[in-house]
Design an enzyme around this catalytic site. Structure first.
Site, PDB file in Angstrom:
ATOM      1  N   GLN A  96       3.679  55.245  29.166  1.00 20.96           N
ATOM      2  CA  GLN A  96       4.148  56.592  28.874  1.00 20.96           C
ATOM      3  C   GLN A  96       3.846  56.984  27.434  1.00 20.96           C
ATOM      4  OE1 GLN A  96       6.295  54.311  30.384  1.00 20.96           O
ATOM      5  NE2 GLN A  96       6.176  55.129  32.450  1.00 20.96           N
ATOM      6  N   GLY A  97       3.276  58.180  27.255  1.00 19.98           N
ATOM      7  CA  GLY A  97       2.866  58.646  25.937  1.00 19.98           C
ATOM      8  C   GLY A  97       1.378  58.515  25.703  1.00 19.98           C
ATOM      9  N   ASP A  98       0.697  57.747  26.556  1.00 24.38           N
ATOM     10  CA  ASP A  98      -0.752  57.572  26.430  1.00 24.38           C
ATOM     11  C   ASP A  98      -1.539  58.624  27.204  1.00 24.38           C
ATOM     12  OD1 ASP A  98      -0.745  55.261  24.790  1.00 24.38           O
ATOM     13  OD2 ASP A  98      -0.317  54.000  26.523  1.00 24.38           O
ATOM     14  N   SER A  99      -0.845  59.443  27.990  1.00 28.50           N
ATOM     15  CA  SER A  99      -1.523  60.441  28.819  1.00 28.50           C
ATOM     16  C   SER A  99      -2.534  61.262  28.034  1.00 28.50           C
ATOM     17  CB  SER A  99      -0.489  61.401  29.421  1.00 28.50           C
ATOM     18  OG  SER A  99       0.081  60.886  30.577  1.00 28.50           O
ATOM     19  N   HIS A 116      -1.921  67.381  33.124  1.00 31.45           N
ATOM     20  CA  HIS A 116      -0.465  67.322  33.264  1.00 31.45           C
ATOM     21  C   HIS A 116       0.249  67.352  31.917  1.00 31.45           C
ATOM     22  CE1 HIS A 116      -0.984  62.825  32.828  1.00 31.45           C
ATOM     23  NE2 HIS A 116       0.128  62.991  32.133  1.00 31.45           N
ATOM     24  N   ASP A 166      -7.175  65.916  36.998  1.00 32.44           N
ATOM     25  CA  ASP A 166      -6.208  65.897  35.894  1.00 32.44           C
ATOM     26  C   ASP A 166      -6.945  65.947  34.553  1.00 32.44           C
ATOM     27  OD1 ASP A 166      -3.882  65.701  34.451  1.00 32.44           O
ATOM     28  OD2 ASP A 166      -3.534  63.575  34.885  1.00 32.44           O
TER      29      ASP A 166
END
Length: 387
Positions: free
Chosen positions: A234-237, A90, A135
């Protein structure tokens, strides 16, 4: 010792107070096998047992890279060879390769001893943007990394037999794992200056906190802390979820994918189960000029570690503050949870008792009001999410 009357009550009170004040902080040091071809950085990894995450020391996670996507989105990734980085689908789905730059060899976001532009993106063909099943994506670098750089190393991929993968969870539930990333310190909150690390536990797919959130346990796993307080955000994906195996090597067991809020009690993070995809990874990277290294690590026992205990007898006011952080999972020192209860849910959940919108891990710096995932924009606060 026998205590009676008022003296007894006073004595017991003093003992309880003394025990509250004498908070013991435990740190765990993972000393890896320096001769291993993967899964070992220059410096040992030291993690504390405090609530929330903490800043990592330099040259500890040499395979962790930050991704600058179209000068807008932030994601993480892991070096699996000199020419290949693995991340979440993603993060890069729909992007052009030339719009992605990876930064290696630094704990600071979007800086490094080396940077490389991506030449090829391979998103898993079965990736589902609604459920975040499969993913996973591979990034081929335009120029190979210099692996002699002391700040750069590659992580091991797991080698698990197909029978184990089809019949049981690997790694097993309650395995100690570590996640790292540059994501926000709370849902919709600020970004840290340096790479953060947090110790988590894998959670059984049959657990009531996990089963409603995942769509396919063969390719997804849950990790967190019962009661909340520790999580990716958020931002660790795309960043790594790692296990320290009996060979004293770090093995990539998961990729940060999505979750409901951040560090909420009863809502663990969802990760892509890497072991399932090793064959696919090898098939798609063998044409390159780098070697992907796997390590057989079927053990789910705790690794051999060095533990140091520090005992403090500081003033009660300091102790009270620590105690509050410990007993209230929605408040942490370095990775606070969101200030409001999550009003969104993952797309994997089919239960009718949960809300109908999705929170996963790319989003904007502002509070998300719709579908988000665990990558984030860091330079354009008005940029909307890509999902």
């Amino acid at each position: 010792m026998k205590l009676t009357g008022n003296n007894g009550v006073l004595g017991l009170s003093l003992i309880l107070l003394f025990n509250l004040i004498r908070i013991t902080y435990q740190t765990t040091t993972y000393s890896c096998n320096a001769t291993a071809s993967c899964g070992c950085s220059t410096n040992s990894a030291t993690l504390s047992r405090i609530v929330g995450g903490e800043a990592a020391t330099p040259a500890t996670w040499g395979w962790a890279v930050s991704l600058n996507i179209a000068n807008t989105y932030l994601c993480g990734g892991s070096i699996i060879s000199a020419s290949w980085v693995i991340t979440a689908a993603h993060c890069v789905n729909g992007q052009t390769a030339s719009s992605i730059t990876i930064y290696a060899g630094s704990n600071s976001r979007w800086t490094g001893t080396q940077s490389r532009v991506v030449s090829k993106i391979i998103v898993h063909p079965s990736y589902n943007s609604d459920t975040y099943v499969d993913d996973v994506a591979l990034l081929q670098l335009k120029t190979p990394l210099d692996m002699t750089d002391r700040y750069v190393s590659q992580i091991c991929l797991p080698s698990v037999d197909s029978t184990t993968l089809s019949t049981t969870e690997w790694p097993a539930a309650n395995t100690t794992v570590v996640a790292v990333g540059w994501g926000t310190l709370s849902e919709g909150g600020s970004l840290p200056t340096n790479l953060q690390q947090v110790t988590l536990q894998t959670i059984s797919r049959q657990d009531s906190t996990c089963s409603p959130l995942i769509n396919d346990w063969h390719v997804q796993l849950c990790a967190g802390i019962f009661g909340g307080g520790k999580d990716t955000c958020q931002g660790d994906s795309g960043g790594p979820l790692m296990m320290f195996n009996s060979n004293k090597q770090w093995v990539l067991v998961g990729l940060t994918s999505n979750g409901i809020g951040c560090a909420e009690a009863g809502y663990p993070g969802i990760y892509t189960r890497v072991a399932t995809f090793v064959s696919w990874i090898n098939t798609n990277t063998n044409s390159g000029n780098s070697t992907i290294t796997t390590t057989r690590s079927t053990t789910t026992t705790k690794p051999t570690i060095t533990t140091t205990r520090f005992t403090t007898t500081t003033k009660p006011t300091t102790t009270t503050s620590r105690s509050t952080t410990t007993t209230k999972p929605t408040t942490t020192t370095t990775r606070p949870t969101t200030t409001t209860k999550p009003t969104t849910t993952t797309a994997r959940s089919t239960t009718t008792t949960k809300p109908t919108t999705t929170t996963t891990r790319p989003t904007t710096i502002t509070k998300p009001t719709s579908t988000t995932s665990r990558s984030t924009t860091t330079i354009k606060s008005t940029t909307t999410t890509r999902h």
